[in-house]
Write a protein that holds these residues in place. Structure first.
Motif, PDB file in Angstrom:
ATOM      1  N   SER A 140       0.847  -1.184   0.000  1.00 44.58           N
ATOM      2  CA  SER A 140       0.000   0.000   0.000  1.00 44.58           C
ATOM      3  C   SER A 140       0.883   1.234   0.000  1.00 44.58           C
ATOM      4  O   SER A 140       2.084   1.170   0.326  1.00 44.58           O
ATOM      5  CB  SER A 140      -0.910   0.015   1.233  1.00 44.58           C
ATOM      6  OG  SER A 140      -0.136   0.202   2.410  1.00 44.58           O
ATOM      7  N   ARG A 141       0.301   2.364  -0.345  1.00 44.41           N
ATOM      8  CA  ARG A 141       1.055   3.621  -0.348  1.00 44.41           C
ATOM      9  C   ARG A 141       1.600   3.925   1.051  1.00 44.41           C
ATOM     10  O   ARG A 141       2.766   4.297   1.199  1.00 44.41           O
ATOM     11  CB  ARG A 141       0.140   4.764  -0.824  1.00 44.41           C
ATOM     12  CG  ARG A 141       0.865   6.099  -0.953  1.00 44.41           C
ATOM     13  CD  ARG A 141      -0.100   7.229  -1.273  1.00 44.41           C
ATOM     14  NE  ARG A 141       0.616   8.472  -1.495  1.00 44.41           N
ATOM     15  CZ  ARG A 141       0.747   9.084  -2.659  1.00 44.41           C
ATOM     16  NH1 ARG A 141       0.184   8.560  -3.740  1.00 44.41           N
ATOM     17  NH2 ARG A 141       1.415  10.214  -2.780  1.00 44.41           N
ATOM     18  N   HIS A 142       0.759   3.759   2.057  1.00 43.35           N
ATOM     19  CA  HIS A 142       1.174   4.039   3.436  1.00 43.35           C
ATOM     20  C   HIS A 142       2.337   3.141   3.846  1.00 43.35           C
ATOM     21  O   HIS A 142       3.316   3.603   4.438  1.00 43.35           O
ATOM     22  CB  HIS A 142      -0.012   3.816   4.380  1.00 43.35           C
ATOM     23  CG  HIS A 142       0.348   3.890   5.844  1.00 43.35           C
ATOM     24  ND1 HIS A 142       0.481   5.083   6.507  1.00 43.35           N
ATOM     25  CD2 HIS A 142       0.617   2.912   6.753  1.00 43.35           C
ATOM     26  CE1 HIS A 142       0.802   4.848   7.776  1.00 43.35           C
ATOM     27  NE2 HIS A 142       0.890   3.543   7.939  1.00 43.35           N
ATOM     28  N   ALA A 181      -5.642  -3.480  -2.479  1.00 42.32           N
ATOM     29  CA  ALA A 181      -6.641  -3.996  -1.546  1.00 42.32           C
ATOM     30  C   ALA A 181      -7.431  -5.139  -2.165  1.00 42.32           C
ATOM     31  O   ALA A 181      -7.719  -6.151  -1.513  1.00 42.32           O
ATOM     32  CB  ALA A 181      -7.583  -2.872  -1.110  1.00 42.32           C
ATOM     33  N   HIS A 182      -7.785  -4.992  -3.436  1.00 45.03           N
ATOM     34  CA  HIS A 182      -8.545  -6.034  -4.125  1.00 45.03           C
ATOM     35  C   HIS A 182      -7.760  -7.347  -4.157  1.00 45.03           C
ATOM     36  O   HIS A 182      -8.304  -8.425  -3.852  1.00 45.03           O
ATOM     37  CB  HIS A 182      -8.868  -5.586  -5.558  1.00 45.03           C
ATOM     38  CG  HIS A 182      -9.727  -6.548  -6.311  1.00 45.03           C
ATOM     39  ND1 HIS A 182      -9.205  -7.655  -6.955  1.00 45.03           N
ATOM     40  CD2 HIS A 182     -11.071  -6.592  -6.517  1.00 45.03           C
ATOM     41  CE1 HIS A 182     -10.180  -8.338  -7.528  1.00 45.03           C
ATOM     42  NE2 HIS A 182     -11.324  -7.707  -7.280  1.00 45.03           N
ATOM     43  N   LEU A 235      -5.987  -4.448   6.244  1.00 46.92           N
ATOM     44  CA  LEU A 235      -5.902  -3.341   5.291  1.00 46.92           C
ATOM     45  C   LEU A 235      -5.886  -1.994   6.003  1.00 46.92           C
ATOM     46  O   LEU A 235      -5.203  -1.061   5.567  1.00 46.92           O
ATOM     47  CB  LEU A 235      -7.069  -3.402   4.311  1.00 46.92           C
ATOM     48  CG  LEU A 235      -7.018  -4.555   3.295  1.00 46.92           C
ATOM     49  CD1 LEU A 235      -8.309  -4.616   2.498  1.00 46.92           C
ATOM     50  CD2 LEU A 235      -5.822  -4.410   2.361  1.00 46.92           C
ATOM     51  N   GLN A 236      -6.629  -1.897   7.090  1.00 48.79           N
ATOM     52  CA  GLN A 236      -6.634  -0.654   7.866  1.00 48.79           C
ATOM     53  C   GLN A 236      -5.245  -0.386   8.444  1.00 48.79           C
ATOM     54  O   GLN A 236      -4.762   0.750   8.438  1.00 48.79           O
ATOM     55  CB  GLN A 236      -7.660  -0.738   8.991  1.00 48.79           C
ATOM     56  CG  GLN A 236      -7.906   0.579   9.703  1.00 48.79           C
ATOM     57  CD  GLN A 236      -9.081   0.506  10.655  1.00 48.79           C
ATOM     58  OE1 GLN A 236      -9.628  -0.559  10.916  1.00 48.79           O
ATOM     59  NE2 GLN A 236      -9.487   1.642  11.189  1.00 48.79           N
ATOM     60  N   GLU A 237      -4.588  -1.445   8.925  1.00 48.13           N
ATOM     61  CA  GLU A 237      -3.227  -1.307   9.461  1.00 48.13           C
ATOM     62  C   GLU A 237      -2.239  -0.870   8.381  1.00 48.13           C
ATOM     63  O   GLU A 237      -1.222  -0.242   8.683  1.00 48.13           O
ATOM     64  CB  GLU A 237      -2.773  -2.633  10.075  1.00 48.13           C
ATOM     65  CG  GLU A 237      -3.502  -2.982  11.370  1.00 48.13           C
ATOM     66  CD  GLU A 237      -3.210  -4.400  11.827  1.00 48.13           C
ATOM     67  OE1 GLU A 237      -2.455  -5.114  11.110  1.00 48.13           O
ATOM     68  OE2 GLU A 237      -3.726  -4.801  12.887  1.00 48.13           O
ATOM     69  N   ALA A 241     -12.915   3.594   1.813  1.00 50.39           N
ATOM     70  CA  ALA A 241     -13.582   3.352   0.530  1.00 50.39           C
ATOM     71  C   ALA A 241     -12.927   2.199  -0.229  1.00 50.39           C
ATOM     72  O   ALA A 241     -13.620   1.330  -0.775  1.00 50.39           O
ATOM     73  CB  ALA A 241     -13.570   4.617  -0.313  1.00 50.39           C
ATOM     74  N   ASP A 242     -11.595   2.189  -0.266  1.00 50.04           N
ATOM     75  CA  ASP A 242     -10.894   1.121  -0.981  1.00 50.04           C
ATOM     76  C   ASP A 242     -11.064  -0.218  -0.266  1.00 50.04           C
ATOM     77  O   ASP A 242     -11.175  -1.267  -0.908  1.00 50.04           O
ATOM     78  CB  ASP A 242      -9.402   1.454  -1.119  1.00 50.04           C
ATOM     79  CG  ASP A 242      -9.133   2.518  -2.167  1.00 50.04           C
ATOM     80  OD1 ASP A 242     -10.008   2.729  -3.028  1.00 50.04           O
ATOM     81  OD2 ASP A 242      -8.059   3.152  -2.116  1.00 50.04           O
TER      82      ASP A 242
END
Length: 208
Positions: free
Chosen positions: A54-56, A91-92, A113-115, A121-122
């Motif tokens: 992920s970007r983060h 995410a998908h 995914l939140q972590e 939304a994604d």
């Protein structure tokens, strides 16, 4: 593919001539900026080559590697612009692989995914792949697999409860709700004990 307009071609030629002449000003490329971003980009691409991120997550890894935060953000924008980094796609694929291949529940995947800093939304869009039917199917598969590890009927109620807790634990560690985990685990255990009982009876008939 449409060809560029003549004025666009002329603009590109002028920019390349300025860049080759080392003037830089007014060119499409800033050689100083590109030189500063090059090692950050190279590190980012190595990390993405290992696995999708992920970007983060990618931003944090680069900053932990003592890359300049401003350069990191510029590199991330460049990667997103050319499609090498896309949180929605990440995410998908995360949900697709970890739900069907690793048996993770929607709740567990949402936390993961939140972590990783994926937006609500994604996350919601990716989790549309998970249905009640797919979760129940995975729960049954996991419960039956664990139940098959029981090789002989429990000697008493305490042993039976211990076996049941182990099956429930497999489902709970993957984030499935307790009520459904308990129901399916009980049924899977009953199935397995019935199989063992039949095997035992068959063994008796053969020996006689």
């Amino acid at each position: 593919m449409a060809e560029p307009a003549p004025d666009k071609i002329a603009q590109l030629r002028r920019a390349l001539e300025e860049f080759e002449a080392g003037e830089g000003r007014g060119a499409l490329f800033d050689p100083t900026a590109e030189e500063a971003k090059a090692p950050v980009r190279a590190r980012a691409l190595r990390l993405l080559d290992q696995r999708a991120r992920s970007r983060h997550e990618l931003r944090q890894r680069l900053i932990d590697a003592e890359c300049d935060p401003e350069l990191v953000d510029e590199v991330l924008e460049d990667l997103a612009r050319v499609g090498l980094m896309d949180d929605a796609f990440f995410a998908h694929e995360w949900v697709r692989q970890r739900h069907h291949m690793r048996g993770k529940s929607a709740a567990a995947l949402d936390r993961e995914l939140q972590e990783k800093g994926v937006s609500a939304a994604d996350r919601a869009a990716a989790l549309e792949q998970v249905t009640e039917d797919s979760e129940e199917s995975i729960m049954w598969s996991l419960a039956r697999k664990k139940a098959r590890s029981i090789k002989e009927p429990p000697a008493d109620r305490a042993e039976r409860d211990k076996a049941l807790r182990r099956i429930v634990g497999v489902l709970q560690r993957r984030g499935f709700p307790l009520g459904a985990s308990l129901r399916i685990s009980k049924e899977a255990l009953d199935e397995r004990l019935a199989e063992l009982g039949e095997d035992y009876s068959a063994g008796l008939r053969i020996s006689l």
